[in-house]
Design a protein around this motif. Structure first.
Motif, short mmCIF file in Angstrom:
data_model
loop_
_atom_site.label_atom_id
_atom_site.label_comp_id
_atom_site.label_asym_id
_atom_site.label_seq_id
_atom_site.Cartn_x
_atom_site.Cartn_y
_atom_site.Cartn_z
N GLU A 18 39.34 69.10 39.92
CA GLU A 18 38.63 68.61 41.11
C GLU A 18 39.60 68.07 42.15
O GLU A 18 39.42 68.28 43.35
N SER A 19 40.63 67.37 41.70
CA SER A 19 41.63 66.83 42.63
C SER A 19 42.41 67.94 43.31
O SER A 19 42.68 67.87 44.51
N VAL A 20 42.75 68.97 42.57
CA VAL A 20 43.47 70.11 43.16
C VAL A 20 42.59 70.82 44.18
O VAL A 20 43.06 71.20 45.25
N LYS A 21 41.31 70.97 43.87
CA LYS A 21 40.38 71.56 44.84
C LYS A 21 40.31 70.71 46.10
O LYS A 21 40.28 71.24 47.21
N ASP A 22 40.30 69.39 45.93
CA ASP A 22 40.25 68.48 47.06
C ASP A 22 41.52 68.59 47.92
O ASP A 22 41.45 68.59 49.14
N ASP A 63 49.38 63.92 57.30
CA ASP A 63 48.09 63.66 56.65
C ASP A 63 47.92 64.51 55.39
O ASP A 63 47.45 64.03 54.36
N ILE A 64 48.32 65.79 55.48
CA ILE A 64 48.25 66.67 54.31
C ILE A 64 49.14 66.13 53.20
O ILE A 64 48.73 66.04 52.04
N ALA A 65 50.36 65.76 53.55
CA ALA A 65 51.30 65.27 52.54
C ALA A 65 50.82 63.97 51.91
O ALA A 65 50.86 63.81 50.68
N THR A 66 50.34 63.04 52.72
CA THR A 66 49.87 61.76 52.20
C THR A 66 48.68 61.94 51.27
O THR A 66 48.64 61.39 50.17
N HIS A 67 47.73 62.74 51.70
CA HIS A 67 46.56 63.00 50.86
C HIS A 67 46.97 63.64 49.54
O HIS A 67 46.47 63.25 48.47
N SER A 68 47.88 64.59 49.60
CA SER A 68 48.34 65.27 48.39
C SER A 68 49.04 64.31 47.43
O SER A 68 48.82 64.37 46.22
N TYR A 100 48.56 61.07 47.09
CA TYR A 100 47.56 60.21 46.46
C TYR A 100 46.79 60.95 45.37
O TYR A 100 46.55 60.41 44.30
N LYS A 101 46.42 62.18 45.64
CA LYS A 101 45.66 62.95 44.66
C LYS A 101 46.53 63.30 43.45
O LYS A 101 46.06 63.25 42.31
N ILE A 102 47.77 63.65 43.67
CA ILE A 102 48.66 63.96 42.55
C ILE A 102 48.91 62.71 41.71
O ILE A 102 48.95 62.77 40.48
N LYS A 103 49.00 61.56 42.38
CA LYS A 103 49.15 60.30 41.66
C LYS A 103 47.93 60.05 40.78
O LYS A 103 48.04 59.64 39.64
N GLU A 104 46.75 60.33 41.31
CA GLU A 104 45.53 60.18 40.53
C GLU A 104 45.53 61.10 39.31
O GLU A 104 45.10 60.71 38.23
N ASP A 106 43.96 53.86 42.01
CA ASP A 106 44.49 52.67 42.69
C ASP A 106 45.29 53.06 43.90
O ASP A 106 45.72 54.18 44.06
N ASP A 107 45.53 52.07 44.73
CA ASP A 107 46.36 52.28 45.91
C ASP A 107 47.78 52.60 45.46
O ASP A 107 48.34 51.97 44.58
N LEU A 108 48.39 53.63 46.06
CA LEU A 108 49.72 54.09 45.69
C LEU A 108 50.76 52.97 45.80
O LEU A 108 51.61 52.84 44.94
N ASP A 109 50.62 52.11 46.81
CA ASP A 109 51.60 51.05 47.02
C ASP A 109 51.60 50.05 45.86
O ASP A 109 52.61 49.42 45.57
#
Length: 75
Positions: free
Chosen positions: A10-14, A51-56, A58-62, A69-72
């Motif tokens: 689901e995260s990869v699809k997102d 924006d693409i990089a930041t979103h990616s 966060y999702k990869i971290k998840e 959680d917040d990446l920071d």
């Protein structure tokens, strides 16, 4: 919480959906460059790319941690 394959899919699809949506913004910004607004077009391309990089990230971290959680807080 551990790695969950279903959530990972689901995260990869997102990630892919977000990248496609933002790529439309990049194309729009390229149009601004062609119309003569080089500064605004480049700014839009860089912003959408970030924006693409930041979103990616966060999702990869998840996916890797199984947490939303917040990446920071983790890094």
């Amino acid at each position: 919480m551990g790695f969950n394959p279903r959530d990972a899919i689901e995260s990869v699809k997102d990630i892919a959906t977000n990248a496609v949506e933002r790529s439309a913004d990049i194309v729009d910004s390229a149009g601004h460059i062609l119309k003569g607004d080089v500064s605004g077009g480049v700014e839009g391309i860089v912003s959408s790319s970030m924006d693409i990089a930041t979103h990616s990230v966060y999702k990869i971290k998840e996916i890797a941690t199984g947490r939303g959680d917040d990446l920071d807080e983790i890094v």
